[in-house]
Design a protein around this motif. Sequence first.
Motif, PDB file in Angstrom:
ATOM      1  N   GLY A 229       5.203   4.623   0.183  1.00 45.43           N
ATOM      2  CA  GLY A 229       4.020   3.905   1.179  1.00 45.43           C
ATOM      3  C   GLY A 229       4.144   2.530   1.247  1.00 45.43           C
ATOM      4  N   HIS A 230       3.718   2.411   2.395  1.00 41.93           N
ATOM      5  CA  HIS A 230       3.233   1.160   2.714  1.00 41.93           C
ATOM      6  C   HIS A 230       2.033   0.421   2.809  1.00 41.93           C
ATOM      7  N   THR A 231       1.538  -1.355   2.674  1.00 36.63           N
ATOM      8  CA  THR A 231       0.780  -1.471   3.087  1.00 36.63           C
ATOM      9  C   THR A 231       0.580  -2.486   3.500  1.00 36.63           C
ATOM     10  N   ASP A 232      -0.778  -2.984   4.182  1.00 35.27           N
ATOM     11  CA  ASP A 232      -0.453  -4.789   5.279  1.00 35.27           C
ATOM     12  C   ASP A 232      -0.868  -6.250   4.779  1.00 35.27           C
ATOM     13  N   PRO A 233      -0.305  -7.608   4.957  1.00 30.78           N
ATOM     14  CA  PRO A 233      -0.716  -8.017   4.566  1.00 30.78           C
ATOM     15  C   PRO A 233      -1.870  -8.808   4.018  1.00 30.78           C
ATOM     16  N   ILE A 234      -3.100  -7.824   4.371  1.00 28.16           N
ATOM     17  CA  ILE A 234      -3.991  -9.045   3.652  1.00 28.16           C
ATOM     18  C   ILE A 234      -3.963  -8.669   1.987  1.00 28.16           C
ATOM     19  N   GLY A 235      -4.324  -9.307   1.800  1.00 25.51           N
ATOM     20  CA  GLY A 235      -4.272  -9.952   0.389  1.00 25.51           C
ATOM     21  C   GLY A 235      -3.402 -10.631  -0.475  1.00 25.51           C
ATOM     22  N   ASP A 236      -2.933  -9.211  -2.034  1.00 23.51           N
ATOM     23  CA  ASP A 236      -2.476 -10.518  -2.268  1.00 23.51           C
ATOM     24  C   ASP A 236      -0.926  -9.570  -2.886  1.00 23.51           C
ATOM     25  N   GLU A 237       0.290 -10.001  -2.980  1.00 22.27           N
ATOM     26  CA  GLU A 237       1.641  -9.535  -2.642  1.00 22.27           C
ATOM     27  C   GLU A 237       1.432  -8.023  -3.518  1.00 22.27           C
ATOM     28  N   ALA A 238       1.639  -8.929  -4.348  1.00 23.59           N
ATOM     29  CA  ALA A 238       1.734  -8.129  -5.981  1.00 23.59           C
ATOM     30  C   ALA A 238       1.084  -6.973  -6.224  1.00 23.59           C
ATOM     31  N   LYS A 239      -0.455  -7.287  -5.619  1.00 28.42           N
ATOM     32  CA  LYS A 239      -1.375  -6.224  -5.353  1.00 28.42           C
ATOM     33  C   LYS A 239      -1.448  -5.095  -4.494  1.00 28.42           C
ATOM     34  N   ASN A 283     -11.824 -11.973  12.430  1.00 30.50           N
ATOM     35  CA  ASN A 283     -12.489 -11.863  10.711  1.00 30.50           C
ATOM     36  C   ASN A 283     -11.442 -11.335  10.233  1.00 30.50           C
ATOM     37  N   ARG A 284     -12.120 -10.687   9.059  1.00 30.76           N
ATOM     38  CA  ARG A 284     -11.263  -9.907   8.262  1.00 30.76           C
ATOM     39  C   ARG A 284     -11.475  -8.468   8.674  1.00 30.76           C
ATOM     40  N   VAL A 285     -12.613  -7.971   9.529  1.00 26.24           N
ATOM     41  CA  VAL A 285     -13.263  -6.544  10.074  1.00 26.24           C
ATOM     42  C   VAL A 285     -11.744  -6.360  11.573  1.00 26.24           C
ATOM     43  N   GLN A 286     -11.956  -7.200  11.961  1.00 22.28           N
ATOM     44  CA  GLN A 286     -10.707  -7.123  12.786  1.00 22.28           C
ATOM     45  C   GLN A 286      -9.535  -7.442  12.587  1.00 22.28           C
ATOM     46  N   GLN A 287      -8.962  -8.491  11.699  1.00 19.66           N
ATOM     47  CA  GLN A 287      -7.501  -8.103  10.513  1.00 19.66           C
ATOM     48  C   GLN A 287      -7.518  -6.965  10.131  1.00 19.66           C
ATOM     49  N   ALA A 292      -4.573  -1.925  11.234  1.00 19.57           N
ATOM     50  CA  ALA A 292      -3.942  -0.586  10.520  1.00 19.57           C
ATOM     51  C   ALA A 292      -2.592   0.250  11.016  1.00 19.57           C
ATOM     52  N   PRO A 293      -1.894   0.167  12.597  1.00 20.20           N
ATOM     53  CA  PRO A 293      -0.445   0.849  11.642  1.00 20.20           C
ATOM     54  C   PRO A 293       0.570   0.944  10.420  1.00 20.20           C
ATOM     55  N   ASN A 294       0.190  -0.737   9.680  1.00 25.96           N
ATOM     56  CA  ASN A 294       1.222  -1.250   8.804  1.00 25.96           C
ATOM     57  C   ASN A 294       0.867   0.001   7.834  1.00 25.96           C
ATOM     58  N   ARG A 295      -0.481   0.516   7.726  1.00 25.54           N
ATOM     59  CA  ARG A 295      -1.523   1.262   6.655  1.00 25.54           C
ATOM     60  C   ARG A 295      -0.209   2.582   6.621  1.00 25.54           C
ATOM     61  N   ARG A 296       0.350   2.598   5.603  1.00 19.19           N
ATOM     62  CA  ARG A 296       1.357   3.982   6.063  1.00 19.19           C
ATOM     63  C   ARG A 296       1.749   4.836   5.348  1.00 19.19           C
ATOM     64  N   VAL A 297       2.270   5.557   5.541  1.00 18.08           N
ATOM     65  CA  VAL A 297       3.049   6.756   3.647  1.00 18.08           C
ATOM     66  C   VAL A 297       4.302   7.434   5.090  1.00 18.08           C
ATOM     67  N   VAL A 298       5.558   7.157   4.229  1.00 16.13           N
ATOM     68  CA  VAL A 298       6.427   7.772   5.279  1.00 16.13           C
ATOM     69  C   VAL A 298       7.274   8.509   4.505  1.00 16.13           C
ATOM     70  N   VAL A 299       7.810   9.809   4.461  1.00 19.71           N
ATOM     71  CA  VAL A 299       8.031  10.594   4.108  1.00 19.71           C
ATOM     72  C   VAL A 299       9.063  11.016   4.578  1.00 19.71           C
ATOM     73  N   LYS A 300      10.234  11.032   4.048  1.00 16.39           N
ATOM     74  CA  LYS A 300      11.723  10.843   4.384  1.00 16.39           C
ATOM     75  C   LYS A 300      12.744  12.243   3.603  1.00 16.39           C
ATOM     76  N   VAL A 301      12.764  13.843   4.272  1.00 19.58           N
ATOM     77  CA  VAL A 301      13.512  14.778   4.019  1.00 19.58           C
ATOM     78  C   VAL A 301      14.836  15.143   3.837  1.00 19.58           C
ATOM     79  N   GLU A 302      16.059  14.497   3.314  1.00 14.46           N
ATOM     80  CA  GLU A 302      16.851  15.448   3.606  1.00 14.46           C
ATOM     81  C   GLU A 302      17.266  17.001   3.359  1.00 14.46           C
ATOM     82  N   LEU A 303      17.806  17.029   3.976  1.00 10.43           N
ATOM     83  CA  LEU A 303      17.530  18.633   3.572  1.00 10.43           C
ATOM     84  C   LEU A 303      19.263  19.292   3.162  1.00 10.43           C
ATOM     85  N   GLY A 304      20.283  19.657   3.163  1.00 16.46           N
ATOM     86  CA  GLY A 304      21.403  20.335   2.573  1.00 16.46           C
ATOM     87  C   GLY A 304      22.023  20.682   3.942  1.00 16.46           C
ATOM     88  N   ARG A 305      21.681  21.438   5.967  1.00 15.87           N
ATOM     89  CA  ARG A 305      22.427  21.266   6.413  1.00 15.87           C
ATOM     90  C   ARG A 305      21.663  20.609   7.217  1.00 15.87           C
TER      91      ARG A 305
END
Length: 309
Positions: A229-239, A283-287, A292-305
């Motif tokens: 999971g990836h997030t944007d930089p808005i807000g607290d880093e730990a959150k 402003n916040r809405v514009q940011q 938006a492209p930073n907010r993503r979920v990346v799935v990497k699949v390793e195959l046996g062949r």
Amino acid sequence: MSLPSRKQTAALLSVALLASPVLAAPAGTVPGKVFDAAYVSVPPIGDDQAQVVYYRLQAGVQRQGSAHVYVDREFHTGLLPGGYSTFCLAPGSHTLGAYLDDTPDYKGKRSDLYQASLQGGKTYYLRVREDGNTFPQPVKREEAERELVTSRMQAHTLSRAASIEACRHYDYLVDESRFKHYELSSDVLFAFGKSASDDISAQGRKAVRELIDELQRDDAQIRHVQVVGHTDPIGDEAKNQHLGQLRANTLRELLIAGGIPDSVISAASAGNREPVVFSCYGNRVQQIACYAPNRRVVVKVELGRPVEK
């Protein structure tokens, strides 16, 4: 005003040094930072090195202090519950072990530790034992990566083990034809700031269903599925780190519900550390819209062949 004598100057300097907050930290520690990045699968290593992932579970802890890890009788790190360390060694015979309640005698520097013959090109996953046994617990990769999904890199100590080398991950050793990559926009999956299964939109559920269908076509070949999971930089880093983990966990649960074996799926968070878009203004809405492209979920699949072209 008379100048202080040489003896008085030395005395004043000694007082200043003793009062210095830099010297107040124990030797070999990194002030202000206990954990760093969340665990992400380590890449392959060349035949001229052996790679070790030494970790300590968060659950089942019997002693809250550090488990002091020694490599060839020299201190490497102190693993706290939920911490891990990755390092590389020259192939051959090495002593490894983790001691609980090690101070003040530091038994690991002189005691007989577990001796292992490490082969070049291999990665070894070792777990700290909580029962007082100093020998590491060897763990298979699949089990280790399931246990490591919530682990963070141990960062509060400095290694003093001379035999440890910087890992050399040779790009040509990674056969990219064995991997498939999928990227789902978090804004498709979740509303801004949301992470639960109930928060997923109809469009997001359709995207997940299509991903499951694709994975099921490769089911017999799948060795591992990593969800990050990836997030944007808005807000607290730990959150943000926590939000990325929650979103990855939710997608992992949906993949399992869709029939993908839970034994091959791990989930982790990159938080806001791997941005696609770096600087947004307004402003916040514009940011929120810009990032938006930073907010993503990346799935990497390793195959046996290799993937057929």
